[in-house]
Design an enzyme around this catalytic site. Sequence first.
Site, short mmCIF file in Angstrom:
data_model
loop_
_atom_site.label_atom_id
_atom_site.label_comp_id
_atom_site.label_asym_id
_atom_site.label_seq_id
_atom_site.Cartn_x
_atom_site.Cartn_y
_atom_site.Cartn_z
N CYS A 75 -4.10 26.99 -5.35
CA CYS A 75 -3.04 27.65 -4.57
C CYS A 75 -1.87 27.97 -5.51
CB CYS A 75 -2.53 26.76 -3.46
SG CYS A 75 -3.79 25.90 -2.50
N CYS A 97 -1.36 31.26 -7.40
CA CYS A 97 -0.82 32.43 -6.72
C CYS A 97 0.60 32.19 -6.20
CB CYS A 97 -1.72 32.84 -5.55
SG CYS A 97 -3.36 33.40 -6.07
N HIS A 98 0.90 30.94 -5.84
CA HIS A 98 2.19 30.64 -5.20
C HIS A 98 2.98 29.66 -6.06
CE1 HIS A 98 0.62 32.44 -1.52
NE2 HIS A 98 -0.47 31.70 -1.66
N CYS A 145 -6.70 31.79 3.01
CA CYS A 145 -6.56 31.84 1.55
C CYS A 145 -7.69 31.09 0.89
CB CYS A 145 -5.23 31.22 1.11
SG CYS A 145 -3.84 32.36 1.21
N CYS A 184 3.65 23.19 31.46
CA CYS A 184 4.48 22.70 30.37
C CYS A 184 5.95 22.78 30.77
CB CYS A 184 4.28 23.53 29.10
SG CYS A 184 2.59 24.00 28.74
N HIS A 190 8.85 20.14 30.25
CA HIS A 190 9.67 20.32 29.05
C HIS A 190 10.89 21.21 29.23
CE1 HIS A 190 7.08 17.93 26.58
NE2 HIS A 190 6.03 18.60 27.01
N CYS A 221 -1.14 16.84 25.66
CA CYS A 221 -0.44 17.16 26.91
C CYS A 221 -1.40 17.77 27.93
CB CYS A 221 0.75 18.10 26.64
SG CYS A 221 2.20 17.22 25.96
#
Lengths: 241, 129
Positions: free
Chosen positions: A60, A63-64, A94, A157, A161, A202
């Site tokens: 990785c 490239c980064h 990737c 939800c 919430h 949940c």
Amino acid sequence: MKWLLLLVSVAAAEPRSGALDMSRELQAMQADDSANPGMLWVQEGEALFHRAEGRAQKACADCHAGLAGVATRYPAWDEATAAPIDLAGRIQQCRAERQQAAPLARESEPLLALAAFVTRQSRGLPLAPPEDPRLAPALARGEALFRQRRGQLNLSCAQCHEERAGLRLGSALIPEGQANGYPQYRLEWQALGSLQRRLRNCMVGVRATAPAFGAAEYTEIELFLARRGAGLAVEAPAVRP
Amino acid sequence: MLSSARWWLALALLATPAWAEGDAARGRAIVTTRQKGLCLLCHSGPFPEERFQGNLAPSLAGAGRRWDAAALRARLTDSQGLNPDSIMPSYGVANSLRDVAPAFRGKPILTEAEIEDVVAFLLTLTADE
């Protein structure tokens, strides 16, 4: 006059991280890297990030250089599949296409570790969901899923919430259900887990079917959670009871 | 032709509810068992041995003074029939739900007999505590 007050109170309603309602001990555990168990996954992720993999024999890191701020902008629009993609999905992509390596399964240790390492680099930065009009239909579906009653207990939800955050469901304080701390170390799991794992908990709690890991519904819900949590600081890897 | 005494008897039988008498002790166990009644996730009540009672709903203390058996039965069986916005599950209703997990599909949360047990128990909660 009344409507004015209403406007003011709506404007003042800022998203609230679940961390604020934890015990002092857990808050301290989350804040201290040497005590936060999630940091073990971050370290593992760092090692993986620098390891050449696959037929391309690329890491990785080839490239980064750094990925600070990237996690604040996910889920994002993926040109290749013309669909929204979450951060773990991007890492999987990737890995398969650029590294040409064996796929990493959702919720596998290496994928959690890489996601934790990448997200950790955005710690403290505000969630900044992209203003991409192509995301709008999926965002709207995510909001609909959030408001839909489901399962044998027939709860949405939003009923917990949005309408009852801060109240107690049995022993559990109902948080706003913000997504700024994932991947997250949960004492109940004794492990790091993804947002999708939390959402499944949940759903299972209201005795509903939970889509398989990686299903589009989770990314849609995550898009909506990112929108309503915009501005919250990234806390990953967070710690929760 | 029915004699008038038998006519009255038949009428009395018809008027008697089909429900068997509930058992208050069994009802208490259902109410306080989190995997069964789930009541204390939302309600509190006069159950000093039960830690962690929810505060999403009114206390069950005094429910048996405020409501009669028919009202309690109606509430338990189909809370959302009484008030579509209620978060209290309709314990006796199994259809009209979406995305129910396979293990629970097609089944109400409580059977009619279990609902009778809970009603019998709630009727004993007459003190306001």
